[in-house]
Design a protein around this motif. Structure first.
Motif, mmCIF file in Angstrom:
data_model
loop_
_atom_site.group_PDB
_atom_site.id
_atom_site.type_symbol
_atom_site.label_atom_id
_atom_site.label_comp_id
_atom_site.label_asym_id
_atom_site.label_seq_id
_atom_site.Cartn_x
_atom_site.Cartn_y
_atom_site.Cartn_z
ATOM 1 N N ILE A 99 48.905 -87.040 67.199
ATOM 2 C CA ILE A 99 49.395 -87.071 65.818
ATOM 3 C C ILE A 99 49.944 -85.712 65.388
ATOM 4 O O ILE A 99 50.867 -85.633 64.570
ATOM 5 C CB ILE A 99 48.256 -87.514 64.870
ATOM 6 C CG1 ILE A 99 47.916 -88.990 65.099
ATOM 7 C CG2 ILE A 99 48.635 -87.296 63.410
ATOM 8 C CD1 ILE A 99 46.668 -89.431 64.375
ATOM 9 N N ILE A 100 49.399 -84.629 65.941
ATOM 10 C CA ILE A 100 49.759 -83.276 65.499
ATOM 11 C C ILE A 100 51.269 -83.027 65.535
ATOM 12 O O ILE A 100 51.831 -82.519 64.550
ATOM 13 C CB ILE A 100 48.996 -82.223 66.325
ATOM 14 C CG1 ILE A 100 47.506 -82.262 65.954
ATOM 15 C CG2 ILE A 100 49.561 -80.825 66.084
ATOM 16 C CD1 ILE A 100 46.637 -81.355 66.806
ATOM 17 N N PRO A 101 52.004 -83.355 66.618
ATOM 18 C CA PRO A 101 53.456 -83.107 66.607
ATOM 19 C C PRO A 101 54.190 -83.856 65.501
ATOM 20 O O PRO A 101 55.149 -83.326 64.921
ATOM 21 C CB PRO A 101 53.908 -83.597 67.994
ATOM 22 C CG PRO A 101 52.683 -83.488 68.848
ATOM 23 C CD PRO A 101 51.553 -83.829 67.939
ATOM 24 N N VAL A 102 53.747 -85.094 65.184
ATOM 25 C CA VAL A 102 54.394 -85.860 64.122
ATOM 26 C C VAL A 102 54.139 -85.207 62.763
ATOM 27 O O VAL A 102 55.031 -85.153 61.906
ATOM 28 C CB VAL A 102 53.890 -87.319 64.126
ATOM 29 C CG1 VAL A 102 54.543 -88.113 63.007
ATOM 30 C CG2 VAL A 102 54.164 -87.971 65.470
ATOM 31 N N ILE A 103 52.922 -84.699 62.564
ATOM 32 C CA ILE A 103 52.606 -84.008 61.306
ATOM 33 C C ILE A 103 53.456 -82.752 61.165
ATOM 34 O O ILE A 103 53.989 -82.459 60.081
ATOM 35 C CB ILE A 103 51.109 -83.662 61.255
ATOM 36 C CG1 ILE A 103 50.269 -84.946 61.200
ATOM 37 C CG2 ILE A 103 50.798 -82.779 60.045
ATOM 38 C CD1 ILE A 103 48.779 -84.706 61.253
ATOM 39 N N ILE A 104 53.597 -82.004 62.254
ATOM 40 C CA ILE A 104 54.448 -80.803 62.222
ATOM 41 C C ILE A 104 55.889 -81.182 61.882
ATOM 42 O O ILE A 104 56.548 -80.523 61.061
ATOM 43 C CB ILE A 104 54.387 -80.063 63.577
ATOM 44 C CG1 ILE A 104 52.973 -79.507 63.804
ATOM 45 C CG2 ILE A 104 55.408 -78.932 63.625
ATOM 46 C CD1 ILE A 104 52.768 -78.907 65.178
ATOM 47 N N PHE A 105 56.381 -82.270 62.493
ATOM 48 C CA PHE A 105 57.741 -82.739 62.197
ATOM 49 C C PHE A 105 57.886 -83.103 60.730
ATOM 50 O O PHE A 105 58.888 -82.777 60.083
ATOM 51 C CB PHE A 105 58.081 -83.944 63.074
ATOM 52 C CG PHE A 105 59.320 -84.685 62.640
ATOM 53 C CD1 PHE A 105 60.571 -84.145 62.868
ATOM 54 C CD2 PHE A 105 59.217 -85.914 62.003
ATOM 55 C CE1 PHE A 105 61.716 -84.833 62.462
ATOM 56 C CE2 PHE A 105 60.352 -86.598 61.599
ATOM 57 C CZ PHE A 105 61.601 -86.053 61.829
#
Length: 276
Positions: free
Chosen positions: A252-258
Motif C-alpha cells: 500500500i505504501i507506494p500507492v499512498i506516496i503516489f
C-alpha cells in the motif's frame, strides 16, 4: 428542536451517523495495521486487540519472502507503462471521436462504451490463448492487454471532458500551420490535465491491485508483481496472515506516496470539473 440554541437534533444525528460510518470505513485499516505487528499466535487469539509488543519482525520477513524490490520494480514498470499508454491512446482516440461528427465515429464510440459491459472473465481464456500463440505472455503483452481493457472507460471520460474545450482552438491552430498531431500535442493535450489525472488515478489503483490478469500472463519467478508475490503466504495447509498483512502494508505504501504526490493535482481536477 434546538440543543442549547445552537445545534438541532437532526444535526447531532447526522454527526453521529457520520462518525459511525467513518469508524466503520476505517475498521479494516485498523485490523490490517494492528495484526501486522502481532505474532501468529496473538493474531489467532484476538483479531481486534492491540499487540502485546509492537515488533517489525513481520515486515522484515515479509520483505525478504516477497523479494520486495524485484516485485516492486515489476509492479511499477507494468503500472506506469500501462497508465502512460492508456492516457496517450485514449486521449487521442477521444479527441478524434469528439471532433469528427460522423456516423462511423458515433458507432466507434458506441463500441467503446459497449465493451465496458463485457466481463473480463468472459474473454480471459480465449485472450490468453491468442496472446500465447503470439508469444506475448510477458510484461509487454500484459501492458498491451491493460491498454485494451482500460481504454474504454478512459475514452468515455476524455470524450465528455473534450466537449468543454472549444473547437475554435483546433481551427486556430490549423490556421497557424499546425498539423493534427501538433494541434493535439501542443494545444489540446495540456488542457486535458485535470481529466488525465483522474484517468491516471483510476487506472493506477486498478492495475496496481490487479491479481487475476497477471496471474494468467506473468505468473513466473522474476516477473511477478506484488499482489502475486503476496499470495505466497497462503499455502494449501497453512495461511500466514501476520506476514500477509505486513506484505499488504508494504504494497500500500507506494500507492499512498503516489496519492500524496498527486494530491494537489487531484484537488485541481475536482475544482476544474465542478467549475466546468
Amino acid at each position: 428542536m434546538k440543543i442549547k440554541g445552537k445545534f438541532s437534533v437532526g444535526t447531532v444525528l447526522v454527526t453521529l451517523v457520520s462518525i459511525f460510518a467513518g469508524l466503520l470505513y476505517l475498521s479494516p485499516f485498523y485490523i490490517i495495521i494492528v495484526n501486522a505487528f502481532k505474532t501468529k499466535k496473538e493474531l489467532f487469539q484476538s483479531t481486534l486487540a492491540l499487540p502485546a509488543s509492537w515488533t517489525f519482525d513481520n515486515f522484515k520477513s515479509a520483505f525478504e519472502r516477497l523479494d520486495f524490490f524485484n516485485a516492486l520494480t515489476n509492479s511499477l514498470l507494468i503500472t506506469i507503462g500501462s497508465v502512460i499508454v492508456i492516457i496517450l491512446f485514449a486521449s487521442m482516440a477521444a479527441w478524434m471521436l469528439e471532433r469528427t461528427k460522423t456516423k462511423i465515429s458515433g458507432f466507434i464510440f458506441f463500441l467503446f462504451i459497449s465493451s465496458m459491459l463485457i466481463p473480463f472473465q468472459a474473454v480471459m481464456l480465449p485472450l490468453v490463448r491468442v496472446m500465447g500463440k503470439l508469444n506475448l505472455l510477458n510484461i509487454g503483452g500484459l501492458i498491451f492487454m491493460y491498454l485494451g481493457f482500460g481504454t474504454s472507460l478512459s475514452v468515455f471520460l476524455y470524450h465528455g471532458f473534450l466537449k468543454s474545450i472549444p473547437k475554435e482552438l483546433d481551427e486556430a491552430a490549423m490556421i497557424d500551420g499546425c498539423s493534427k498531431f501538433q494541434t493535439f500535442w501542443y494545444i489540446i493535450f495540456p488542457l486535458l490535465k485535470p481529466i488525465s489525472i483522474t484517468v491516471a488515478i483510476l487506472n493506477t489503483v486498478w492495475i496496481w491491485n490487479d491479481f487475476l490478469l497477471p496471474s494468467l500472463v506473468i505468473n513466473r519467478p522474476g516477473t511477478q508483481t506484488i499482489p502475486l508475490r503476496t499470495f505466497f503466504f497462503f499455502g494449501e495447509y497453512t495461511k500466514q496472515w501476520h506476514l500477509a498483512l505486513a506484505g499488504l502494508i508494504l504494497a500500500i505504501i507506494p500507492v499512498i506516496i503516489f496519492y500524496f504526490c498527486a494530491q494537489k493535482h487531484i484537488i485541481k481536477s475536482i475544482t476544474a470539473g465542478s467549475i466546468k
